[in-house]
Design an enzyme around this catalytic site. Structure first.
Site, PDB file in Angstrom:
ATOM      1  N   ASP A 111      -0.652  -0.475  -4.545  1.00  0.00           N
ATOM      2  CA  ASP A 111      -2.046   0.096  -4.548  1.00  0.00           C
ATOM      3  C   ASP A 111      -2.168   1.169  -3.743  1.00  0.00           C
ATOM      4  O   ASP A 111      -1.727   1.356  -2.541  1.00  0.00           O
ATOM      5  CB  ASP A 111      -2.800  -1.070  -3.814  1.00  0.00           C
ATOM      6  CG  ASP A 111      -4.343  -0.915  -3.978  1.00  0.00           C
ATOM      7  OD1 ASP A 111      -4.988  -1.834  -3.645  1.00  0.00           O
ATOM      8  OD2 ASP A 111      -4.735   0.400  -4.439  1.00  0.00           O
ATOM      9  N   ASP A 159      -9.334  -0.699  -9.919  1.00  0.00           N
ATOM     10  CA  ASP A 159      -9.906  -1.440  -8.911  1.00  0.00           C
ATOM     11  C   ASP A 159     -11.235  -0.716  -8.655  1.00  0.00           C
ATOM     12  O   ASP A 159     -12.253  -0.889  -9.433  1.00  0.00           O
ATOM     13  CB  ASP A 159      -9.073  -1.568  -7.650  1.00  0.00           C
ATOM     14  CG  ASP A 159      -9.807  -2.299  -6.559  1.00  0.00           C
ATOM     15  OD1 ASP A 159      -9.253  -2.435  -5.441  1.00  0.00           O
ATOM     16  OD2 ASP A 159     -11.007  -2.523  -6.607  1.00  0.00           O
ATOM     17  N   GLU A 175      -1.948   0.429  -8.838  1.00  0.00           N
ATOM     18  CA  GLU A 175      -3.332   0.109  -8.729  1.00  0.00           C
ATOM     19  C   GLU A 175      -4.073   1.499  -8.040  1.00  0.00           C
ATOM     20  O   GLU A 175      -3.700   2.027  -6.952  1.00  0.00           O
ATOM     21  CB  GLU A 175      -3.590  -0.881  -7.700  1.00  0.00           C
ATOM     22  CG  GLU A 175      -5.047  -1.553  -7.638  1.00  0.00           C
ATOM     23  CD  GLU A 175      -5.027  -2.592  -6.683  1.00  0.00           C
ATOM     24  OE1 GLU A 175      -4.078  -3.274  -6.182  1.00  0.00           O
ATOM     25  OE2 GLU A 175      -6.478  -2.866  -6.484  1.00  0.00           O
ATOM     26  N   LYS A 185       0.892  -1.154   0.158  1.00  0.00           N
ATOM     27  CA  LYS A 185       0.088  -0.044   0.183  1.00  0.00           C
ATOM     28  C   LYS A 185       0.849   1.228   0.088  1.00  0.00           C
ATOM     29  O   LYS A 185       1.754   1.299   0.674  1.00  0.00           O
ATOM     30  CB  LYS A 185      -0.903   0.059   1.291  1.00  0.00           C
ATOM     31  CG  LYS A 185      -1.802  -1.210   1.307  1.00  0.00           C
ATOM     32  CD  LYS A 185      -2.882  -1.000   0.360  1.00  0.00           C
ATOM     33  CE  LYS A 185      -3.902  -2.015   0.296  1.00  0.00           C
ATOM     34  NZ  LYS A 185      -4.915  -1.909  -0.482  1.00  0.00           N
ATOM     35  N   LYS A 193     -13.147  -7.899  -8.890  1.00  0.00           N
ATOM     36  CA  LYS A 193     -13.449  -8.589  -7.784  1.00  0.00           C
ATOM     37  C   LYS A 193     -15.002  -8.846  -7.742  1.00  0.00           C
ATOM     38  O   LYS A 193     -15.875  -7.979  -8.294  1.00  0.00           O
ATOM     39  CB  LYS A 193     -13.572  -7.554  -6.564  1.00  0.00           C
ATOM     40  CG  LYS A 193     -11.890  -7.139  -6.334  1.00  0.00           C
ATOM     41  CD  LYS A 193     -11.767  -6.094  -5.118  1.00  0.00           C
ATOM     42  CE  LYS A 193     -10.562  -5.640  -4.567  1.00  0.00           C
ATOM     43  NZ  LYS A 193     -10.370  -4.881  -3.522  1.00  0.00           N
TER      44      LYS A 193
HETATM   45  O1  LIG Z   1      -7.917  -9.977   0.098  1.00  0.00           O
HETATM   46  C1  LIG Z   1      -6.481  -9.699   0.423  1.00  0.00           C
HETATM   47  O2  LIG Z   1      -5.704 -10.431   0.421  1.00  0.00           O
HETATM   48  C2  LIG Z   1      -6.235  -8.140   0.180  1.00  0.00           C
HETATM   49  C3  LIG Z   1      -7.399  -7.246  -0.403  1.00  0.00           C
HETATM   50  C4  LIG Z   1      -6.912  -5.942  -0.470  1.00  0.00           C
HETATM   51  O3  LIG Z   1      -5.720  -5.492  -0.881  1.00  0.00           O
HETATM   52  C5  LIG Z   1      -7.926  -4.793  -0.585  1.00  0.00           C
HETATM   53  C6  LIG Z   1      -9.045  -4.982  -0.099  1.00  0.00           C
HETATM   54  C7  LIG Z   1     -10.103  -4.033   0.069  1.00  0.00           C
HETATM   55  C8  LIG Z   1      -9.712  -2.965   0.122  1.00  0.00           C
HETATM   56  C9  LIG Z   1      -8.411  -2.528  -0.143  1.00  0.00           C
HETATM   57  O4  LIG Z   1      -7.506  -2.077   0.999  1.00  0.00           O
HETATM   58  C10 LIG Z   1      -7.392  -3.366  -0.887  1.00  0.00           C
HETATM   59  C11 LIG Z   1      -7.597  -3.250  -2.283  1.00  0.00           C
HETATM   60  O5  LIG Z   1      -7.967  -1.932  -2.829  1.00  0.00           O
HETATM   61  O6  LIG Z   1      -7.644  -4.071  -3.163  1.00  0.00           O
HETATM   62 MG   LIG Z   2      -7.177  -2.053  -4.576  1.00  0.00          MG
END
Ligand SMILES: O=C(O)CCC(=O)C1=CC=C[C@@H](O)[C@@H]1C(=O)O
Ligand SMILES: [Mg+2]
Length: 371
Positions: A188, A238, A213, A163, A262
């Site tokens: 991300d 995303d 991302e 992140k 997702k």
């Molecule tokens: O499920 C995982 O292993 C990680 C999920 C993840 O990185 C995220 C989940 C939800 C919001 C964000 O923080 C992030 C994303 O943006 O992809």
């Molecule tokens: Mg993301």
């Protein structure tokens, strides 16, 4: 398929370690587990991946529960479901609320697979027998993050996502690159930047990142297209892609070179499949995003990631990465950086009923009334 009963369970489980982004820190995960039961007593399971507060999208566990109880389940009881591919259309007249819809739609996919002895992967055209494991490092400080990266690297994870945000970007990535020069690494930003930060984002081109991302606004496509022309690093979207139409528009505008799909964010498995087919035709690389979810949702992610267009490792870690004990058995395991795609009926995992019961904080049964 005649759905006779729907059971909603709100479950709650503490994460092994806090999951920190600039938007929120998740320490306990609340989710809704959806169980659909047919006239023969056979069950299918889905998972609503909305968080407890609206920090990632506008949905929450509460909003999803309301939409399921007051709209989606009544629609389902009024309709004979021929096959799961049709369910997303059934819910189309309900605006938004994608994660609520996906929780119910995926449960019907699982039930259909169990009734017809077909795995989700086989039903959707999955080709891979195993998918690459990918991890997300969302630690509270740089020291802890680098420790976690080392652990995932030693476990053979094929890609690490970290992140970033203004002030936690260039020097952070430089430190990681110094220790792990060849690590497949992506970042991300969860919309932490604006077009005023172009120079900061151009500076990250030196690190051979796989992608960046969602650097800009969570509903933006135009500014991402402007930014992509000014940086080398491929942009991955995303939050901006919540529908097939968004994916089409992003491709037309050149907003990204990669998309994170997702199932919850786009409103269900069929919508995710439609986006997959579109992106394959348009040479947009895909990977399966995660939602810090439990094994039922991760099982659907495994099936999705087995499709030919999912060419990059996703947010698909072992169950033990987040949970002391998952609600599926066997749990999801990473072996030498790979995860097997189950070929048993439906999601391909059993529900750990003892564990599900232990983490259930609320349960309600909705019975189809005899007309
Ligand atoms: O499920 C995982 O292993 C990680 C999920 C993840 O990185 C995220 C989940 C939800 C919001 C964000 O923080 C992030 C994303 O943006 O992809
Ligand atoms: Mg993301």
């Amino acid at each position: 398929m005649e759905i006779e009963k729907v059971i909603l369970r709100v479950i709650e489980m503490p994460l092994k370690k806090p999951f920190t982004t600039h938007l929120a820190t998740v320490t306990t995960r609340e989710s809704i587990i959806v169980e659909v039961v047919d006239k023969d007593g056979l069950s299918g399971f889905g998972e609503v991946v909305a968080f407890s507060s609206p920090w990632y999208t506008e949905e929450t566990v509460q909003t999803a529960y309301h939409i399921l109880q007051d709209f989606l389940i009544p629609i389902l009881f009024r309709t004979k479901i021929e096959q799961p591919q049709n369910v997303s259309q059934l819910f189309a007249k309900i605006k938004g609320n994608h994660m609520a819809k996906a929780g119910l739609e995926t449960a019907i996919w699982d039930l259909y697979g169990k009734r017809n002895n077909r795995s989700i992967a086989e039903m959707i055209g999955g080709e891979r027998k195993q998918v690459a494991a990918g991890a997300v490092v969302a630690a509270k400080n740089k020291k802890e993050a680098i420790e976690q990266i080392g652990k995932f690297h030693d476990l053979g994870y094929q890609r690490i996502k970290i992140k970033i945000q203004p002030g936690l970007d260039y020097s952070y990535i430089k430190e990681i690159r110094n220790q792990f020069p060849d690590l497949p690494l992506m970042v991300d930003a969860n919309s932490a930047y604006s077009l005023d930060d172009v120079k900061k984002l151009q500076a990250l081109d030196e690190f051979q990142l796989m992608m960046i991302e969602q650097p800009l606004g969570d509903d933006d496509l135009v500014e991402h297209a402007i930014l992509q022309k000014q940086i080398q690093t491929p942009i991955c979207l995303d939050e901006s892609i919540v529908s097939f139409h968004d994916a089409e528009s992003a491709i037309q505008l050149g907003s990204c070179q990669v998309m994170n799909v997702k199932i919850g964010r786009v409103g269900g498995l069929q919508n995710a499949l439609d986006i997959h087919h579109l992106c394959r035709k348009n040479q947009i690389q895909l990977w399966c995003g995660g939602m810090i979810e439990f094994g039922i949702s991760k099982a659907f992610n495994l099936a999705l990631a087995s499709l030919p267009g999912f060419t990059l490792p996703g947010d698909i870690p072992a169950s033990t990465n987040y949970w002391e004990e998952d609600i599926i058995e066997p749990e999801i395991e990473v072996k030498n950086g790979w995860i097997s795609v189950p070929d048993k009926a439906g999601i391909g995992f059993s529900i750990n009923q003892k564990r599900l019961h232990a983490v259930t904080v609320h349960r309600e049964i909705y019975q189809k009334r005899a007309v």
